[in-house]
Design a protein around this motif. Structure first.
Motif, PDB file in Angstrom:
ATOM      1  N   PHE A 238       0.800  -1.060   0.013  1.00  0.00           N
ATOM      2  CA  PHE A 238       0.043  -0.051  -0.075  1.00  0.00           C
ATOM      3  C   PHE A 238       0.788   1.160  -0.041  1.00  0.00           C
ATOM      4  CE2 PHE A 238       0.520   1.418   4.477  1.00  0.00           C
ATOM      5  CZ  PHE A 238       0.546   0.202   4.982  1.00  0.00           C
TER       6      PHE A 238
ATOM      7  N   VAL B 276       2.190   9.197   3.233  1.00  0.00           N
ATOM      8  CA  VAL B 276       1.442   8.825   4.655  1.00  0.00           C
ATOM      9  C   VAL B 276       0.607   9.983   4.916  1.00  0.00           C
ATOM     10  CG1 VAL B 276       3.344   7.437   5.722  1.00  0.00           C
ATOM     11  CG2 VAL B 276       3.848   9.790   5.446  1.00  0.00           C
TER      12      VAL B 276
ATOM     13  N   TYR C  67       0.211  14.472   4.867  1.00  0.00           N
ATOM     14  CA  TYR C  67       0.899  15.674   5.116  1.00  0.00           C
ATOM     15  C   TYR C  67       1.900  16.308   3.776  1.00  0.00           C
ATOM     16  CZ  TYR C  67      -0.792  14.429   9.739  1.00  0.00           C
ATOM     17  OH  TYR C  67      -1.572  13.981  10.434  1.00  0.00           O
TER      18      TYR C  67
ATOM     19  N   ILE D 166       7.128   8.222   2.003  1.00  0.00           N
ATOM     20  CA  ILE D 166       8.709   7.417   2.606  1.00  0.00           C
ATOM     21  C   ILE D 166       8.912   6.215   1.851  1.00  0.00           C
ATOM     22  CG2 ILE D 166       8.965   8.612   4.851  1.00  0.00           C
ATOM     23  CD1 ILE D 166       7.055   6.242   5.721  1.00  0.00           C
TER      24      ILE D 166
ATOM     25  N   LEU E  67      -2.578   8.456   1.573  1.00  0.00           N
ATOM     26  CA  LEU E  67      -3.480   7.933   2.497  1.00  0.00           C
ATOM     27  C   LEU E  67      -4.708   9.283   2.517  1.00  0.00           C
ATOM     28  CD1 LEU E  67      -1.511   6.474   5.438  1.00  0.00           C
ATOM     29  CD2 LEU E  67      -2.918   5.394   3.576  1.00  0.00           C
ATOM     30  N   ASP E  68      -4.341  10.579   2.758  1.00  0.00           N
ATOM     31  CA  ASP E  68      -5.168  11.660   2.819  1.00  0.00           C
ATOM     32  C   ASP E  68      -5.455  12.489   1.498  1.00  0.00           C
ATOM     33  OD1 ASP E  68      -2.748  13.070   2.406  1.00  0.00           O
ATOM     34  OD2 ASP E  68      -2.813  14.232   3.956  1.00  0.00           O
TER      35      ASP E  68
ATOM     36  N   SER F  12      10.643   9.217  11.401  1.00  0.00           N
ATOM     37  CA  SER F  12       9.287   8.956  11.121  1.00  0.00           C
ATOM     38  C   SER F  12       8.609   9.978  12.109  1.00  0.00           C
ATOM     39  CB  SER F  12       9.002   7.505  11.383  1.00  0.00           C
ATOM     40  OG  SER F  12       9.736   6.823  10.364  1.00  0.00           O
ATOM     41  N   ARG F  13       8.990   9.720  13.587  1.00  0.00           N
ATOM     42  CA  ARG F  13       8.161  10.367  14.647  1.00  0.00           C
ATOM     43  C   ARG F  13       8.213  12.258  14.339  1.00  0.00           C
ATOM     44  NH1 ARG F  13       7.137   7.860  19.290  1.00  0.00           N
ATOM     45  NH2 ARG F  13       7.697   5.772  19.330  1.00  0.00           N
TER      46      ARG F  13
ATOM     47  N   MET G 127       5.926  13.532  11.836  1.00  0.00           N
ATOM     48  CA  MET G 127       4.689  13.946  12.367  1.00  0.00           C
ATOM     49  C   MET G 127       4.486  15.483  12.848  1.00  0.00           C
ATOM     50  SD  MET G 127       3.206  11.209  11.452  1.00  0.00           S
ATOM     51  CE  MET G 127       1.347  11.691  11.754  1.00  0.00           C
TER      52      MET G 127
ATOM     53  N   HIS H 250       5.982   3.356   9.335  1.00  0.00           N
ATOM     54  CA  HIS H 250       4.503   3.720   9.875  1.00  0.00           C
ATOM     55  C   HIS H 250       4.254   3.417  11.297  1.00  0.00           C
ATOM     56  CE1 HIS H 250       4.307   3.324   5.779  1.00  0.00           C
ATOM     57  NE2 HIS H 250       2.982   4.072   5.638  1.00  0.00           N
TER      58      HIS H 250
ATOM     59  N   MET I 132       5.326   6.557  12.902  1.00  0.00           N
ATOM     60  CA  MET I 132       4.637   7.841  12.572  1.00  0.00           C
ATOM     61  C   MET I 132       3.276   7.721  13.412  1.00  0.00           C
ATOM     62  SD  MET I 132       5.704   7.901   8.737  1.00  0.00           S
ATOM     63  CE  MET I 132       5.082   9.496   8.383  1.00  0.00           C
TER      64      MET I 132
ATOM     65  N   ALA J 299       2.695   6.031  16.129  1.00  0.00           N
ATOM     66  CA  ALA J 299       2.895   6.058  17.668  1.00  0.00           C
ATOM     67  C   ALA J 299       2.933   7.688  17.904  1.00  0.00           C
ATOM     68  CB  ALA J 299       4.374   5.511  18.145  1.00  0.00           C
ATOM     69  N   GLU J 300       3.606   8.320  17.104  1.00  0.00           N
ATOM     70  CA  GLU J 300       3.978   9.792  17.329  1.00  0.00           C
ATOM     71  C   GLU J 300       2.831  10.540  17.092  1.00  0.00           C
ATOM     72  OE1 GLU J 300       6.666  10.596  18.031  1.00  0.00           O
ATOM     73  OE2 GLU J 300       6.347  12.880  18.538  1.00  0.00           O
ATOM     74  N   ALA J 301       1.744  10.171  16.069  1.00  0.00           N
ATOM     75  CA  ALA J 301       0.635  10.898  15.935  1.00  0.00           C
ATOM     76  C   ALA J 301      -0.265  10.747  17.266  1.00  0.00           C
ATOM     77  CB  ALA J 301      -0.032  10.450  14.683  1.00  0.00           C
TER      78      ALA J 301
ATOM     79  N   SER K 132      -2.507   3.132   9.075  1.00  0.00           N
ATOM     80  CA  SER K 132      -2.746   3.934   8.390  1.00  0.00           C
ATOM     81  C   SER K 132      -3.903   5.139   8.958  1.00  0.00           C
ATOM     82  CB  SER K 132      -3.182   3.959   6.830  1.00  0.00           C
ATOM     83  OG  SER K 132      -4.088   3.065   6.829  1.00  0.00           O
TER      84      SER K 132
ATOM     85  N   ILE L 149      -2.566   7.154  11.549  1.00  0.00           N
ATOM     86  CA  ILE L 149      -1.455   8.351  11.081  1.00  0.00           C
ATOM     87  C   ILE L 149      -2.339   9.626  10.654  1.00  0.00           C
ATOM     88  CG2 ILE L 149       0.222   9.134   9.321  1.00  0.00           C
ATOM     89  CD1 ILE L 149       1.177   6.207   9.492  1.00  0.00           C
ATOM     90  N   LYS L 150      -3.422   9.164   9.852  1.00  0.00           N
ATOM     91  CA  LYS L 150      -4.521  10.125   8.899  1.00  0.00           C
ATOM     92  C   LYS L 150      -5.407  10.903  10.223  1.00  0.00           C
ATOM     93  CE  LYS L 150      -7.432   8.128   6.681  1.00  0.00           C
ATOM     94  NZ  LYS L 150      -7.958   7.146   5.638  1.00  0.00           N
TER      95      LYS L 150
END
Lengths: 148, 448
Positions: A51, A55, A57, A61, A87-88, A117-118, A121, B15, B18, B20-22, B83, B86-87
């Protein structure tokens, strides 16, 4: 080093997702991160097929694990509103390509990737990367956010 | 308010973190206390303790891979895809506050995004994805053995014999137990594995094929969950649950149910079908070919397929070609060939792993190794089985109509020398495969 100044590409005009992946993979070959382009591109596209790595925003990646990867690396490329089936649903303007060797024994870079990755966000981090004028400034930002 | 989360994704590189952070960020914004366990390629980090779970108000699972969920029983649990976290992490936190309380892990709420993808399908896919490598490895080993001559494996101590042992008893022997084991694993976590695999072996022993294996896997998963729920031991003895009580009782219940409940019907079906075929032998050859092709493609190794195959081999007389045997082999070659063709033409209908398995299927089909089609049929029986049955039936009927005959019991393209009217035979198999491929393209849904 996971990221160096030469792993940053600014203002790439290509509009097609696969072409961008190929372009970045060739760059990875040029700067000696991989030994062959095609197997790596296939690994990335294969992952992309599961998929989309768009991600949201405005970030994608794409990543691949392959035995043509010399050592783990990240390439950063700023692009111009590319459709990445995100995704968005938004277009992508920043691409972080991640390569990891098939047989990987060290966890160090995985931790850095997790950290990256963190940070992705965080809106502030993304805006800084978007507004940066040149490679040095990007490196500064990555340092400031304690990624390198 | 205290919120816990677990994030995990298949590659575990980006992912997981990401998400986790979100979730952390969204929770902090609302002023909640938050802790997120990440299960990525670095391993499990920030693992939730019993204390954490005890004090949590609700729990969000943002996982695309199986994670242990036993520990959350009695808590409000919302399960979503990575996903989605994250969204819209904030939206999740709102939803999670009203999430149903988890009773036992089989009843955990399913990802909201995957509405068409019920838990039945998820368990099935878990089993199928673990089974595919066994099918491919086993099938290719057998195909290589056939390449030395269709009966070369019958000479003990030779390379073809070893290849057949590796592919046949090795790969194919494990195929159904793995399918059953990992269906049960998906339902009941680790305790499900042993009863599931043992049930899969029993399904093979009673000749129930892969459909029997699917039954065994689901049975084992739910039996183990029931044991966990209803057998309460004093705290001092709880340690023996996973090592003694569940494996022993789980396997015995599943195995005995299969033998006593499923065993005699299986034998009865097999015999009824065999009798039915015997009764048909005097009638129309084309109808017989159609039925044989249909049956070969139906349960691939189950009682109906076995009856058709046995019927075919029984018509072989040394040195003479048999039209029935030819129809049987045509019907058995079509399912993997048609599926292989479909994975090449209709890429959107198959996940990446299936596309790879599809290429192997072309080799397996050409070698009359029908089992290659099993993972596809098991993953999506409602759409795949009609497609392969229609193709198999057409191939069987055409093979009869063209009067093709075959003088040996197996071997696929390696025994074309033993086929009379090769052109007609190849057309029959090609037409059947084409029909299967087109039907798959029409019936199967695009994968997301």
């Amino acid at each position: 080093m996971l990221i160096t100044k030469e792993s940053i590409l600014l203002d790439c005009a290509i509009k097609d997702k696969e072409q961008i992946i190929r372009r970045m993979a060739s760059h990875a070959l040029q700067i000696n991160r991989i030994t062959d382009v095609e197997p790596f591109v296939q690994a990335v596209l294969h992952r992309e097929g599961e998929f989309s790595t768009g991600v949201g925003y405005g970030i994608a990646i794409p990543h691949g694990k392959s035995n043509v990867v010399r050592e783990a690396f990240v390439l950063f490329c700023r692009v111009d509103h590319v459709d990445w089936s995100s995704l968005d649903g938004t277009d992508v303007d920043m691409v972080f390509m991640i390569g990891v060797p098939e047989m990987d024994t060290s966890n160090e870079h995985l931790k850095i990737l997790a950290l990256l990755s963190r940070k992705l966000m965080k809106d502030e981090f993304r805006q800084a990367l978007r507004n940066a004028l040149h490679e040095d400034e990007i490196m500064e930002i990555l340092k400031k956010w304690e990624i390198i | 308010m205290k919120v816990l989360a677990v994030t995990a994704c298949p590659t575990g590189i980006a992912h997981t973190y990401m998400a986790a952070e979100a979730i952390s960020e969204a929770a902090q914004k609302k002023g909640y206390e938050v802790k997120v366990e990440t299960r990525g390629s670095v391993g499990v980090e920030n693992e939730l303790s019993h204390e954490d779970i005890k004090n949590a108000d609700f729990i969000v699972l943002a996982c695309d891979t199986a994670v242990p969920t036993d520990r959350f029983v009695g808590k409000k649990v919302l399960s979503v895809s990575v996903s989605e976290a994250i969204k819209d992490a904030e939206g999740l936190l709102l939803k999670a506050q009203n999430a149903p309380v988890m009773k036992s892990q089989t009843q955990s709420s399913e990802p909201e995004e995957n509405k068409g993808q019920n838990s039945f399908y998820k368990h099935l896919m878990s089993g199928v994805s673990f089974m595919i490598p066994f099918v491919v490895a086993g099938g290719i080993a057998i195909a290589i053995s056939f390449a030395f001559g269709y009966d070369a494996f019958q000479t003990p101590g030779t390379l073809p014999a070893y290849l057949m042992a590796i592919g046949g008893s090795g790969g194919f022997g494990l195929m159904v137990p793995i399918l059953a084991g990992y269906i049960a694993y998906s339902i009941a976590d680790r305790p499900g594995l042993a009863p599931g695999m043992i049930g899969g072996v029993v399904a093979g022993q009673i000749g129930a094929g892969f459909l029997g294996g699917m039954v065994a896997g689901f049975l084992a998963g739910y039996v183990v969950n029931a044991i966990k729920k209803y057998i309460k031991l004093p705290k001092s003895l709880q340690g023996i649950m996973p090592v003694l009580i569940i494996p022993v009782f789980g396997s015995l219940i599943v195995g005995l149910l299969l033998f006593y409940v499923l065993g005699s019907p299986m034998a009865a079906i097999n015999k009824a079908v065999a009798d039915f075929l015997m009764g048909l032998s005097g009638g129309s050859a084309i109808v017989l070919g159609l039925l044989l092709g249909l049956m070969m493609a139906f349960d691939m190794g189950g009682p109906i397929n076995k009856a058709a195959y046995a019927f075919g081999t029984a018509t072989l007389v040394a040195g003479q070609g048999s039209a029935v045997m030819a129809a049987v082999m045509a019907g058995g070659m079509v399912p993997p060939l048609g599926i292989g063709l479909a994975t090449l033409v209709f890429k959107k209908k198959f996940i990446a792993a299936e596309q790879e398995a599809g290429k192997a299927n072309l080799v397996l089909g050409a070698s009359f190794i029908t089992e290659g089609a099993i993972p596809f049929a098991a993953a999506d029986p409602l759409h795949v089985m009609p497609s392969i049955m229609a193709g198999g039936a057409l191939a069987g009927a055409l093979s009869m109509a063209f009067g093709a005959t075959l003088a040996v019991p197996h071997g696929g393209i390696f025994v074309l020398f033993a086929v009379e009217n090769i052109i007609g035979y190849v057309i029959a198999i090609g037409a059947g495969s084409l029909v299967t491929a087109v039907l798959l393209g029409v019936l199967k849904k695009d994968v997301a």
